[in-house]
Write a protein that holds these residues in place. Structure first.
Motif, PDB file in Angstrom:
ATOM      1  N   ILE B 173       0.830  -1.199   0.000  1.00  0.00           N
ATOM      2  CA  ILE B 173       0.000   0.000   0.000  1.00  0.00           C
ATOM      3  C   ILE B 173       0.866   1.251   0.000  1.00  0.00           C
ATOM      4  CG2 ILE B 173      -1.583   1.360   1.438  1.00  0.00           C
ATOM      5  CD1 ILE B 173      -2.840  -1.405   2.271  1.00  0.00           C
ATOM      6  N   LYS B 174       1.887   1.194   0.833  1.00  0.00           N
ATOM      7  CA  LYS B 174       2.817   2.320   0.917  1.00  0.00           C
ATOM      8  C   LYS B 174       3.465   2.585  -0.440  1.00  0.00           C
ATOM      9  CE  LYS B 174       6.835   3.754   3.509  1.00  0.00           C
ATOM     10  NZ  LYS B 174       8.079   3.135   4.001  1.00  0.00           N
ATOM     11  N   ALA B 175       3.936   1.523  -1.064  1.00  0.00           N
ATOM     12  CA  ALA B 175       4.575   1.639  -2.380  1.00  0.00           C
ATOM     13  C   ALA B 175       3.590   2.188  -3.411  1.00  0.00           C
ATOM     14  CB  ALA B 175       5.111   0.284  -2.825  1.00  0.00           C
ATOM     15  N   GLU B 176       2.368   1.702  -3.333  1.00  0.00           N
ATOM     16  CA  GLU B 176       1.348   2.117  -4.289  1.00  0.00           C
ATOM     17  C   GLU B 176       1.022   3.609  -4.104  1.00  0.00           C
ATOM     18  OE1 GLU B 176      -0.048   0.699  -7.497  1.00  0.00           O
ATOM     19  OE2 GLU B 176       0.207  -0.958  -6.071  1.00  0.00           O
ATOM     20  N   ARG B 177       0.989   4.065  -2.860  1.00  0.00           N
ATOM     21  CA  ARG B 177       0.706   5.475  -2.578  1.00  0.00           C
ATOM     22  C   ARG B 177       1.825   6.384  -3.065  1.00  0.00           C
ATOM     23  NH1 ARG B 177      -1.512   4.570   2.914  1.00  0.00           N
ATOM     24  NH2 ARG B 177      -3.761   4.349   2.684  1.00  0.00           N
ATOM     25  N   GLU B 178       3.041   5.948  -2.827  1.00  0.00           N
ATOM     26  CA  GLU B 178       4.193   6.732  -3.288  1.00  0.00           C
ATOM     27  C   GLU B 178       4.186   6.841  -4.805  1.00  0.00           C
ATOM     28  OE1 GLU B 178       7.500   4.757  -1.467  1.00  0.00           O
ATOM     29  OE2 GLU B 178       7.034   5.633   0.491  1.00  0.00           O
ATOM     30  N   HIS B 179       3.853   5.743  -5.431  1.00  0.00           N
ATOM     31  CA  HIS B 179       3.763   5.713  -6.886  1.00  0.00           C
ATOM     32  C   HIS B 179       2.701   6.690  -7.393  1.00  0.00           C
ATOM     33  CE1 HIS B 179       1.987   3.926 -10.629  1.00  0.00           C
ATOM     34  NE2 HIS B 179       3.248   4.006 -10.992  1.00  0.00           N
ATOM     35  N   GLN B 180       1.579   6.744  -6.682  1.00  0.00           N
ATOM     36  CA  GLN B 180       0.506   7.671  -7.057  1.00  0.00           C
ATOM     37  C   GLN B 180       0.927   9.114  -6.847  1.00  0.00           C
ATOM     38  OE1 GLN B 180      -3.264   6.898  -5.182  1.00  0.00           O
ATOM     39  NE2 GLN B 180      -3.978   5.727  -6.944  1.00  0.00           N
ATOM     40  N   GLU B 181       1.599   9.363  -5.710  1.00  0.00           N
ATOM     41  CA  GLU B 181       1.963  10.730  -5.364  1.00  0.00           C
ATOM     42  C   GLU B 181       2.898  11.380  -6.378  1.00  0.00           C
ATOM     43  OE1 GLU B 181       3.234  10.899  -1.193  1.00  0.00           O
ATOM     44  OE2 GLU B 181       1.177  10.236  -0.782  1.00  0.00           O
ATOM     45  N   HIS B 182       3.830  10.621  -6.890  1.00  0.00           N
ATOM     46  CA  HIS B 182       4.720  11.269  -7.845  1.00  0.00           C
ATOM     47  C   HIS B 182       4.125  11.289  -9.263  1.00  0.00           C
ATOM     48  CE1 HIS B 182       6.962   8.439 -10.432  1.00  0.00           C
ATOM     49  NE2 HIS B 182       7.057   7.612  -9.420  1.00  0.00           N
ATOM     50  N   ARG B 183       2.886  10.774  -9.391  1.00  0.00           N
ATOM     51  CA  ARG B 183       2.149  10.965 -10.653  1.00  0.00           C
ATOM     52  C   ARG B 183       1.281  12.229 -10.600  1.00  0.00           C
ATOM     53  NH1 ARG B 183       1.148   7.066 -14.573  1.00  0.00           N
ATOM     54  NH2 ARG B 183      -0.907   7.983 -14.863  1.00  0.00           N
ATOM     55  N   THR B 184       0.619  12.445  -9.441  1.00  0.00           N
ATOM     56  CA  THR B 184      -0.133  13.693  -9.232  1.00  0.00           C
ATOM     57  C   THR B 184       0.869  14.801  -8.906  1.00  0.00           C
ATOM     58  OG1 THR B 184      -0.444  12.985  -6.946  1.00  0.00           O
ATOM     59  CG2 THR B 184      -2.303  12.687  -8.443  1.00  0.00           C
ATOM     60  N   ALA B 185       0.483  16.052  -9.228  1.00  0.00           N
ATOM     61  CA  ALA B 185       1.395  17.180  -8.972  1.00  0.00           C
ATOM     62  C   ALA B 185       1.793  17.231  -7.499  1.00  0.00           C
ATOM     63  CB  ALA B 185       0.725  18.495  -9.375  1.00  0.00           C
ATOM     64  N   PRO B 186       3.091  17.282  -7.193  1.00  0.00           N
ATOM     65  CA  PRO B 186       3.525  17.297  -5.786  1.00  0.00           C
ATOM     66  C   PRO B 186       3.094  18.591  -5.107  1.00  0.00           C
ATOM     67  CG  PRO B 186       5.352  16.847  -7.333  1.00  0.00           C
ATOM     68  CD  PRO B 186       4.201  17.381  -8.127  1.00  0.00           C
ATOM     69  N   GLY B 187       2.595  18.447  -3.867  1.00  0.00           N
ATOM     70  CA  GLY B 187       2.108  19.612  -3.132  1.00  0.00           C
ATOM     71  C   GLY B 187       0.616  19.869  -3.338  1.00  0.00           C
ATOM     72  N   THR B 188      -0.029  19.055  -4.177  1.00  0.00           N
ATOM     73  CA  THR B 188      -1.466  19.226  -4.446  1.00  0.00           C
ATOM     74  C   THR B 188      -2.294  18.133  -3.773  1.00  0.00           C
ATOM     75  OG1 THR B 188      -0.580  19.679  -6.650  1.00  0.00           O
ATOM     76  CG2 THR B 188      -2.930  20.079  -6.339  1.00  0.00           C
ATOM     77  N   ALA B 189      -1.636  17.359  -2.902  1.00  0.00           N
ATOM     78  CA  ALA B 189      -2.327  16.250  -2.231  1.00  0.00           C
ATOM     79  C   ALA B 189      -3.495  16.743  -1.378  1.00  0.00           C
ATOM     80  CB  ALA B 189      -1.342  15.471  -1.357  1.00  0.00           C
ATOM     81  N   THR B 190      -4.538  15.935  -1.279  1.00  0.00           N
ATOM     82  CA  THR B 190      -5.710  16.304  -0.458  1.00  0.00           C
ATOM     83  C   THR B 190      -5.286  16.553   0.982  1.00  0.00           C
ATOM     84  OG1 THR B 190      -6.121  13.934  -0.421  1.00  0.00           O
ATOM     85  CG2 THR B 190      -7.616  15.269  -1.737  1.00  0.00           C
ATOM     86  N   PRO B 191      -5.643  17.727   1.542  1.00  0.00           N
ATOM     87  CA  PRO B 191      -5.139  18.119   2.861  1.00  0.00           C
ATOM     88  C   PRO B 191      -5.720  17.334   4.028  1.00  0.00           C
ATOM     89  CG  PRO B 191      -6.658  19.805   1.990  1.00  0.00           C
ATOM     90  CD  PRO B 191      -6.586  18.695   0.968  1.00  0.00           C
TER      91      PRO B 191
END
Lengths: 191, 191
Positions: B173-191
């Motif tokens: 899950i952790k790996a999958e989340r990291e993979h998602q995060e660097h696909r979406t614009a960094p710093g735009t994650a849901t707060p």
DNA sequence: GTTAGCATGTAAGGAGTTACATGATTTT
DNA sequence: AAAATCATGTAACTCCTTACATGCTAAC
């Protein structure tokens, strides 16, 4: 190779050895014992109990009213023939004894089995798992094109789990052997 | 809770995505994939293939002779409607997706599922396992009279195995989340 | 020459599930 | 007032297994 076989029957017989129980309670204990995902349905338990009644492995007692609802509660007991059947099955060292579904149940009641049987069943189980590991490894060696990340990750985890179970079994076998050795006269072991 | 369900169908659909196969070969691959004890019988595979033919998920090609025996060999292919069905099932995030029998198959074909689905299925699976742990621990706390060595040893081993699988899922899950995060614009994650 | 692997199927049956049917009591 | 827990069952159905049926080729 044979995953069938009166799974419930043996478990019910074993549980009733500790004392009489009614269906509802029996199901709860069974779910704890089979645990890990399997949730036994009433549509499966009650017909099984009727069948066991017909084959005289258990007897019913309808005279006990339920304490919570006033409704008659049916309490089951093992008969002498049920005890015999249980003993017979617990002393069995055929291949069904170490298959996935049955192994757990037999293991749970291991205290009721002779030490020799315990050892044979544990060894049989370990051999079965080692065969599986060998088969999977062989197939993998013959089929090395598997590049998919997820498929191979699942495989890796599966292999590790089985290896862990093998180590667990080895520890139990060792303990069982030591237990046997200090029961037989020391120095009289088969050469 | 629900261990049934077209287990074979999804696996066949997935395997045929990699190329056409005939029944005999399909069974071997299936056994590798379902692995771990389950050995699929022909009496189970061939009728399943016929059924899938009838529902147009796959098509057959009888014109290919077997290289080893001269006998006609039946080669199966996924149809477009089969591909659709596969996509639909791989995008599903309902409870059946993380049950014991289906989870392994879905995981094997995870590369074909959207990253979002992968995450949901992994989390669903983890939650399911944690629920089981909680249930077993609760039952054990309410029922502390269990003194039998073997029964409690089996329980201990079971709990450890499930805890191990939970850790494995957490890593994924952790790996999958990291993979998602660097696909979406960094710093735009849901707060 | 017999065992193992290739190759496809059918018929009967077993073990278990889901959904239905009923109803009381206790907890939220 | 609703939900959970207690308590027992039946009917229809599904998925899968076992056993059967057939026959060819390669290796030991």
């Amino acid at each position: 190779m044979s995953r069938r076989g009166e799974t419930i029957e043996l478990a019910v017989l074993g549980l009733l050895h500790e004392g009489p129980l009614h269906g509802y309670e029996l199901r709860k204990r069974l779910n704890l014992m089979l645990g890990w995902g399997r949730v036994l349905s009433y549509g499966s338990l009650y017909p099984a109990l009727k069948k066991m009644l017909r084959s005289r492995l258990i007897s019913e007692d309808t005279s006990v009213p339920a304490p919570v609802t006033g409704r008659p509660r049916i309490v089951y007991r093992v008969t002498e023939s049920g005890r015999e059947e249980f003993r017979r099955q617990m002393a069995d060292v055929g291949p069904t004894a170490w298959e996935d579904d049955t192994f757990g149940i037999r293991f749970s009641f291991f205290s009721s089995a002779p030490s020799e049987t315990r050892l044979r069943v544990l060894e049989g189980r370990r051999t079965r798992l080692e065969e599986r590991l060998a088969r999977v490894r062989g197939d993998l060696a013959r089929n090395p094109k598997k590049a998919d990340r997820y498929a191979s990750e699942l495989h890796r985890h599966g292999v590790e789990s089985v290896e862990r179970e093998v180590r667990w079994l080895s520890d139990l076998i060792k303990a069982e052997r030591e237990h046997q050795e200090h029961r037989t006269a020391p120095g009289t072991a088969t050469p």
